[in-house]
Design an enzyme around this catalytic site. Structure first.
Site, PDB file in Angstrom:
ATOM      1  N   PRO A 176     -13.759  -5.882  -6.593  1.00 35.96           N
ATOM      2  CA  PRO A 176     -12.480  -5.716  -7.285  1.00 35.96           C
ATOM      3  C   PRO A 176     -11.603  -4.667  -6.605  1.00 35.96           C
ATOM      4  O   PRO A 176     -12.088  -3.615  -6.221  1.00 35.96           O
ATOM      5  CB  PRO A 176     -12.907  -5.207  -8.668  1.00 35.96           C
ATOM      6  CG  PRO A 176     -14.203  -4.505  -8.433  1.00 35.96           C
ATOM      7  CD  PRO A 176     -14.873  -5.188  -7.256  1.00 35.96           C
TER       8      PRO A 176
ATOM      9  N   TYR B  58       6.345 -10.953  -2.539  1.00 37.47           N
ATOM     10  CA  TYR B  58       5.688 -11.931  -3.442  1.00 37.47           C
ATOM     11  C   TYR B  58       6.509 -12.242  -4.676  1.00 37.47           C
ATOM     12  O   TYR B  58       5.970 -12.791  -5.645  1.00 37.47           O
ATOM     13  CB  TYR B  58       4.338 -11.386  -3.926  1.00 37.47           C
ATOM     14  CG  TYR B  58       3.451 -10.770  -2.875  1.00 37.47           C
ATOM     15  CD1 TYR B  58       2.943 -11.548  -1.832  1.00 37.47           C
ATOM     16  CD2 TYR B  58       3.095  -9.434  -2.938  1.00 37.47           C
ATOM     17  CE1 TYR B  58       2.114 -10.972  -0.878  1.00 37.47           C
ATOM     18  CE2 TYR B  58       2.266  -8.857  -1.989  1.00 37.47           C
ATOM     19  CZ  TYR B  58       1.781  -9.639  -0.960  1.00 37.47           C
ATOM     20  OH  TYR B  58       0.956  -9.071  -0.020  1.00 37.47           O
TER      21      TYR B  58
ATOM     22  N   CYS C 149      18.759  -1.573   4.430  1.00 32.20           N
ATOM     23  CA  CYS C 149      19.811  -2.501   4.863  1.00 32.20           C
ATOM     24  C   CYS C 149      19.331  -3.947   4.867  1.00 32.20           C
ATOM     25  O   CYS C 149      19.299  -4.586   5.925  1.00 32.20           O
ATOM     26  CB  CYS C 149      20.269  -2.124   6.251  1.00 32.20           C
ATOM     27  SG  CYS C 149      20.678  -0.402   6.322  1.00 32.20           S
ATOM     28  N   GLU C 150      18.913  -4.430   3.730  1.00 33.65           N
ATOM     29  CA  GLU C 150      18.525  -5.835   3.591  1.00 33.65           C
ATOM     30  C   GLU C 150      18.785  -6.238   2.159  1.00 33.65           C
ATOM     31  O   GLU C 150      18.472  -5.464   1.241  1.00 33.65           O
ATOM     32  CB  GLU C 150      17.011  -6.024   3.840  1.00 33.65           C
ATOM     33  CG  GLU C 150      16.609  -5.807   5.247  1.00 33.65           C
ATOM     34  CD  GLU C 150      15.326  -6.557   5.607  1.00 33.65           C
ATOM     35  OE1 GLU C 150      15.003  -7.580   4.971  1.00 33.65           O
ATOM     36  OE2 GLU C 150      14.659  -6.090   6.538  1.00 33.65           O
TER      37      GLU C 150
HETATM   38  N1  LLP Z   1     -12.181  -9.285  -1.327  1.00 36.28           N
HETATM   39  C1  LLP Z   1     -11.527  -9.869  -0.321  1.00 36.28           C
HETATM   40  C2  LLP Z   1     -12.279 -10.586   0.704  1.00 36.28           C
HETATM   41  C3  LLP Z   1     -10.117  -9.793  -0.262  1.00 36.28           C
HETATM   42  O1  LLP Z   1      -9.472 -10.383   0.732  1.00 36.28           O
HETATM   43  C4  LLP Z   1      -9.418  -9.094  -1.275  1.00 36.28           C
HETATM   44  C5  LLP Z   1      -7.964  -8.974  -1.242  1.00 36.28           C
HETATM   45  C6  LLP Z   1     -10.162  -8.470  -2.306  1.00 36.28           C
HETATM   46  C7  LLP Z   1     -11.549  -8.601  -2.297  1.00 36.28           C
HETATM   47  C8  LLP Z   1      -9.536  -7.701  -3.417  1.00 36.28           C
HETATM   48  O2  LLP Z   1      -8.710  -8.506  -4.178  1.00 36.28           O
HETATM   49  P1  LLP Z   1      -8.140  -7.943  -5.574  1.00 36.28           P
HETATM   50  O3  LLP Z   1      -9.311  -7.710  -6.491  1.00 36.28           O
HETATM   51  O4  LLP Z   1      -7.414  -6.698  -5.291  1.00 36.28           O
HETATM   52  O5  LLP Z   1      -7.248  -9.019  -6.051  1.00 36.28           O
HETATM   53  N2  LLP Z   1      -1.112  -7.501  -1.056  1.00 36.28           N
HETATM   54  C9  LLP Z   1      -1.314  -8.479  -2.104  1.00 36.28           C
HETATM   55  C10 LLP Z   1      -2.777  -8.711  -2.384  1.00 36.28           C
HETATM   56  C11 LLP Z   1      -3.571  -9.100  -1.152  1.00 36.28           C
HETATM   57  C12 LLP Z   1      -5.050  -9.191  -1.397  1.00 36.28           C
HETATM   58  C13 LLP Z   1      -5.814  -9.336  -0.135  1.00 36.28           C
HETATM   59  N3  LLP Z   1      -7.229  -9.458  -0.298  1.00 36.28           N
HETATM   60  C14 LLP Z   1      -0.558  -8.050  -3.356  1.00 36.28           C
HETATM   61  O6  LLP Z   1       0.134  -7.035  -3.327  1.00 36.28           O
HETATM   62  O7  LLP Z   1      -0.587  -8.753  -4.365  1.00 36.28           O
END
Ligand code: LLP
Length: 425
Positions: free
Chosen positions: A280, A322, A349-350
């Site tokens: 997580p 997103y 500036c966007e």
């Molecule tokens: N495990 C793997 C293999 C992952 O690629 C990720 C996230 C996680 C765990 C953790 O996921 P979480 O529990 O945080 O959802 N920047 C994007 C989110 C990208 C997530 C990338 N991988 C945002 O701001 O929503």
């Protein structure tokens, strides 16, 4: 958002009024609540421990890409968390924060030789493998180091998950994971290699998985594959069931019912008699953080009112990237002011530098502080220096304790490492 409450019209983080933090650290700055992180961690852990026997208590490996400040890592380490890393840089941070290799798992995509060697050196718990060449390289470097590395293989179950197309990872068209057939083939190969030990499989279908029911078929796909591997006498002793657990950004977001989730794990994974791991990220830190920013001014055009903040898309890119809807609230409540509709923007500036469009809030004036909510995950960790804006400060609050856990960058920091070549001097 736990950890944040209004007292006498002023928003506080735990016992500390946010205006005091703005005075101390300046704006924009990220603010995190330690107790909020603790309570998220223990809620997830407790739900799983309730549904599973003691000897199957899962290892929660915090996905530190969400927020990799070493103070946050240390906090999670003291709670008994493991760590999920995706780069040599994250490994470095984890070790600096006090994690031991045996509690670190690497899930990186496109592992590079230097990173593999650093992970072997740190004797991490396992490598989650994405491709043949990664397997071969881990075997090769482990041989050179005289070690044997545990490897898992990531399954692509062709199941859709993830709150936005850019953060979904579980469909065939995505670069992540491998089909069942390919994993069986890799597993067989790995079983014959001397310096890797295939121990299990992993799955991660995306991030902010608001269709929470998608976890179930993904875990069922893992279970099916375990049976196939075992029918070939290939040993499976560990399953990594990923991350992706959603938090509330907007009221309508579906949330994970922790007990129902833990029950899926008990129903589907427990009978397989394996060690269980989770990764997580957002769930542990997302709602613990805000981006504290000041109103520069309100610009009125014929069409609209633009609320111009001193934070911008370089500080928090989620809305631009997103279309994420973060809560935006004044730090001081002014009951006497009228409601207004604002496009909430930063100074970059966007036109994409926008936090919210036509957001209704009380009238804001120059100097008014604003909290952009749910910014604890993928906020600072995705920040950039675009427009030569220094990185904001980060502040951790724990009850009455307040600490700047990352100084605001200076202008000198901005050009550190740059040189004008001799022939241009
Ligand atoms: N495990 C793997 C293999 C992952 O690629 C990720 C996230 C996680 C765990 C953790 O996921 P979480 O529990 O945080 O959802 N920047 C994007 C989110 C990208 C997530 C990338 N991988 C945002 O701001 O929503």
């Amino acid at each position: 958002m736990t950890g944040y409450q209004e007292k006498q019209g002023i928003l506080h983080v735990e016992n500390v009024p946010l205006p005091k933090i703005a005075q101390m650290a300046g704006t924009p700055c990220y603010v995190y609540s330690a107790s909020s992180i603790r309570s998220q961690f223990s809620a997830l852990k407790a739900a799983l421990e309730k549904a599973l026997p003691e000897n199957r208590a899962p290892l929660l490996c915090y996905a530190c890409k969400a927020n990799s400040n070493i103070a946050i890592l240390r906090l999670l380490q003291t709670l008994g968390s493991g760590l999920e890393i995706v780069s040599e840089g994250e490994l470095f941070r984890g070790l600096e924060a006090g994690f031991r290799g045996e509690h670190i798992i690497s899930t990186s995509f496109g592992k590079n030789p230097q990173e593999i060697q650093a992970c072997l050196e740190a004797e991490i718990l396992q490598f989650n493998i994405e491709a043949w060449i990664e397997l071969e390289q881990v075997n090769q470097f482990a041989a050179m180091a005289g070690k044997t590395a545990d490897v898992l293989f990531r399954l692509n179950p062709d199941i859709s998950g993830g709150g936005h197309s850019k953060i979904s990872t579980g469909r065939k068209e995505h670069k992540f994971g491998n089909s069942e057939a390919k994993i069986i083939e890799m597993y067989r190969r790995a079983a014959g290699m001397r310096h890797v030990r295939p121990v299990g499989i992993s799955v991660h279908i995306g991030s902010q998985v608001t269709t929470v029911e998608s976890f179930r078929p993904a875990y069922e796909a893992l279970a099916n594959l375990v049976k196939k591997l075992r029918s070939e006498k290939l040993p499976v002793e560990r399953l990594d069931i990923g991350g992706g657990f959603p938090i509330a950004y907007e009221k309508k977001n579906a949330l994970l019912d922790l007990d129902a989730f833990a029950q899926w794990v008990a129903d589907i994974i427990l009978p397989l008699n394996v060690d269980i791991q989770l990764e997580p990220g957002r769930y542990l830190v997302g709602n613990a953080g805000i981006l504290l920013t000041e109103t520069l001014y309100v610009k009125e055009t014929d069409d609209r009112k633009f609320l111009v903040l001193d934070a911008a898309m370089n500080d928090l890119i989620r809305p631009a990237l997103y279309e994420a809807n973060h809560g935006i609230r004044p730090v001081v409540t002014h009951a006497d002011r009228p409601a207004q509709k604002y496009d909430v923007v930063g100074p970059i500036c966007e036109s994409g530098d926008i936090f919210a469009s036509q957001r209704e809030m009380t009238e804001m004036r120059k100097g008014d502080l604003i909290a952009i909510e749910s910014a604890g995950a993928y906020g600072f960790s995705m920040a950039s220096n675009y427009n030569s804006r220094p990185f904001p400060a980060e502040v951790l609050v724990d009850g009455d304790h307040v600490a700047v856990i990352r100084k605001r960058q200076s202008l000198q920091d901005l050009i550190r490492g740059e040189t004008i070549p001799e022939w241009l001097r």
